[in-house]
Design an enzyme around this catalytic site. Structure first.
Site, PDB file in Angstrom:
ATOM      1  N   LYS A 158      -0.352  38.595  17.353  1.00  0.00           N
ATOM      2  CA  LYS A 158      -0.852  38.355  18.834  1.00  0.00           C
ATOM      3  C   LYS A 158       0.478  38.815  19.410  1.00  0.00           C
ATOM      4  O   LYS A 158       1.555  38.777  19.052  1.00  0.00           O
ATOM      5  CB  LYS A 158      -1.193  37.106  19.230  1.00  0.00           C
ATOM      6  CG  LYS A 158      -0.166  36.118  19.073  1.00  0.00           C
ATOM      7  CD  LYS A 158       0.664  35.902  20.368  1.00  0.00           C
ATOM      8  CE  LYS A 158       1.868  34.951  19.979  1.00  0.00           C
ATOM      9  NZ  LYS A 158       3.078  35.071  21.167  1.00  0.00           N
ATOM     10  N   LEU A 190       9.074  38.652  11.123  1.00  0.00           N
ATOM     11  CA  LEU A 190       9.305  37.323  11.124  1.00  0.00           C
ATOM     12  C   LEU A 190      10.085  37.225  12.613  1.00  0.00           C
ATOM     13  O   LEU A 190      10.944  37.980  13.055  1.00  0.00           O
ATOM     14  CB  LEU A 190      10.368  36.730  10.182  1.00  0.00           C
ATOM     15  CG  LEU A 190       9.788  36.888   8.653  1.00  0.00           C
ATOM     16  CD1 LEU A 190      10.664  36.425   7.674  1.00  0.00           C
ATOM     17  CD2 LEU A 190       8.354  36.597   8.465  1.00  0.00           C
ATOM     18  N   ASP A 205       0.268  27.975  18.468  1.00  0.00           N
ATOM     19  CA  ASP A 205      -0.508  29.231  18.668  1.00  0.00           C
ATOM     20  C   ASP A 205      -1.592  29.272  17.790  1.00  0.00           C
ATOM     21  O   ASP A 205      -2.525  30.289  18.017  1.00  0.00           O
ATOM     22  CB  ASP A 205       0.519  30.547  18.120  1.00  0.00           C
ATOM     23  CG  ASP A 205       1.697  30.912  19.218  1.00  0.00           C
ATOM     24  OD1 ASP A 205       1.453  30.550  20.442  1.00  0.00           O
ATOM     25  OD2 ASP A 205       2.657  31.322  19.021  1.00  0.00           O
ATOM     26  N   GLY A 230       7.882  36.654  17.763  1.00  0.00           N
ATOM     27  CA  GLY A 230       6.941  36.138  19.019  1.00  0.00           C
ATOM     28  C   GLY A 230       5.649  36.804  18.888  1.00  0.00           C
ATOM     29  O   GLY A 230       5.041  36.951  19.690  1.00  0.00           O
ATOM     30  N   LEU A 231       5.354  37.352  17.532  1.00  0.00           N
ATOM     31  CA  LEU A 231       3.930  37.863  17.201  1.00  0.00           C
ATOM     32  C   LEU A 231       3.130  36.693  16.542  1.00  0.00           C
ATOM     33  O   LEU A 231       2.142  37.118  15.987  1.00  0.00           O
ATOM     34  CB  LEU A 231       4.340  38.972  16.443  1.00  0.00           C
ATOM     35  CG  LEU A 231       5.196  40.128  17.174  1.00  0.00           C
ATOM     36  CD1 LEU A 231       5.159  41.375  16.174  1.00  0.00           C
ATOM     37  CD2 LEU A 231       4.500  40.651  18.387  1.00  0.00           C
ATOM     38  N   ALA A 232       3.616  35.507  16.408  1.00  0.00           N
ATOM     39  CA  ALA A 232       2.653  34.321  15.755  1.00  0.00           C
ATOM     40  C   ALA A 232       2.447  34.890  14.312  1.00  0.00           C
ATOM     41  O   ALA A 232       1.296  34.302  13.804  1.00  0.00           O
ATOM     42  CB  ALA A 232       1.547  34.074  16.652  1.00  0.00           C
ATOM     43  N   GLY A 233       3.196  35.231  13.385  1.00  0.00           N
ATOM     44  CA  GLY A 233       3.063  35.723  12.209  1.00  0.00           C
ATOM     45  C   GLY A 233       2.753  34.305  11.437  1.00  0.00           C
ATOM     46  O   GLY A 233       1.754  34.025  10.754  1.00  0.00           O
ATOM     47  N   GLY A 234       3.351  33.360  11.541  1.00  0.00           N
ATOM     48  CA  GLY A 234       3.027  32.125  10.743  1.00  0.00           C
ATOM     49  C   GLY A 234       1.892  31.370  11.053  1.00  0.00           C
ATOM     50  O   GLY A 234       0.987  30.969  10.290  1.00  0.00           O
ATOM     51  N   SER A 235       1.676  31.378  12.618  1.00  0.00           N
ATOM     52  CA  SER A 235       0.163  30.685  12.957  1.00  0.00           C
ATOM     53  C   SER A 235      -0.900  31.751  12.453  1.00  0.00           C
ATOM     54  O   SER A 235      -1.814  31.104  12.293  1.00  0.00           O
ATOM     55  CB  SER A 235       0.498  30.712  14.440  1.00  0.00           C
ATOM     56  OG  SER A 235       1.449  30.035  14.761  1.00  0.00           O
ATOM     57  N   ALA A 236      -0.681  32.930  12.601  1.00  0.00           N
ATOM     58  CA  ALA A 236      -1.759  33.854  12.112  1.00  0.00           C
ATOM     59  C   ALA A 236      -2.151  33.503  10.556  1.00  0.00           C
ATOM     60  O   ALA A 236      -3.261  33.571  10.442  1.00  0.00           O
ATOM     61  CB  ALA A 236      -1.379  35.168  12.247  1.00  0.00           C
TER      62      ALA A 236
END
Length: 288
Positions: free
Chosen positions: A8, A91, A132, A94-100
């Site tokens: 995101k 990583l 997120d 601020g692109l929400a990699g973990g939350s995605a």
């Protein structure tokens, strides 16, 4: 099951204040994009997590691992999974990699185990894991409020391209929020009405003008290189440039692929770069 887990970006991020529990109240327009991780899930006895393409923990500190534990707690069922995450999302960006990834696991296990949890129930479970995840489960274009748990779908953004640039360093989310403490942000808040109007009309030129993220203020203090990199992108004449989330990734909005490619190839800064489009969904099953 193979799932696409989209990243995101924040088209706007306003911070309304700090709550008694330490969390910050947000007002943010988020957009899913065509950059994402691939998450493969198979039923298993316990929880077995593997990450390819990034050096990340594979224990209970990983959001994907937490997602399985959260589903167990919510349903009372001994849910297990063998999960392989193929990382494409940078990583500390601020692109929400973990939350995605966490959202993809919730989505996938709900289907694999026929849990029949509603979207609202999944959002509630996700909000307890990461702020997120509710948006990542929803995807598309959405207005996000509260600490991230209130998600309202907006008409999907169908036009435009984004050039994502991730510098060779990250920004600590915790430090980014801490740096805002005590600052007078009265004149810094985004024009909410104008950004929603620009989105509603899909007026990319206006959208570019009203991109705003309050966390840029603290990110610039933490690492002034962000300012230099943002100016480099602005010099390439996109419709607008903004840092996503707590950074360090920046994105440039363009009206067409030709301009996006022009920026991509002229950008010679160290780090990672991608050309992406708006994505109208959240986690997407690619293969059962």
């Amino acid at each position: 099951m193979l799932i696409f887990a989209p990243a995101k970006i924040n088209l706007t991020l306003d911070i309304l204040g700090k709550r008694p529990d330490g969390y910050h109240e947000l007002w943010s327009v988020m957009q899913a994009i065509t950059l994402g991780d691939l998450v493969e899930i198979e039923p298993a006895e316990g929880i077995n997590l593997r990450v390819v393409g990034a050096d990340l923990p594979v224990d209970s500190t990983n959001i994907a691992f937490k997602a399985v534990q959260a589903l167990r707690a919510a349903t009372g069922k001994a849910i297990g999974a063998s999960i392989t995450i193929r990382k494409k999302i940078p990583l500390e960006a601020g692109l929400a990699g973990g939350s995605a990834d966490g959202a993809a696991v919730l989505y996938g296990l709900n289907k694999l185990y026929n849990l029949n949890l509603s979207q609202e129930e999944l959002l509630e479970i996700g909000a307890k894991i990461s702020a997120d995840i509710p948006f990542c489960l929803t995807g598309g274009t959405a207005l996000v409020q509260g600490i991230g748990e209130k998600v309202k779908k907006l008409p999907p953004l169908k036009k435009g391209y984004f050039v994502i640039y991730k510098p060779p360093f990250g920004i600590s989310t915790k430090e980014a929020y801490l740096r805002l403490a005590g600052k007078d942000l009265t004149k810094e808040h985004p024009d909410r009405e104008k950004i929603l109007k620009a989105l509603g009309k899909e007026n990319l030129e206006d959208l570019g003008k009203f991109l705003k993220n309050l966390l840029e203020i603290s990110a610039l203090e933490i690492n002034p290189e962000i300012y230099k990199y943002k100016n480099e992108l602005l010099n390439l004449k996109p419709l607008g440039v903004l840092m996503s989330g707590s950074g360090s990734a920046l994105f440039a909005l363009t009206e067409n692929l030709k301009k996006a490619k022009e920026i991509y190839y002229q950008l010679t800064l160290p780090g990672q770069k991608f050309i992406v489009r708006p994505y109208a969904a959240g986690p997407t099953c690619l293969k059962l």
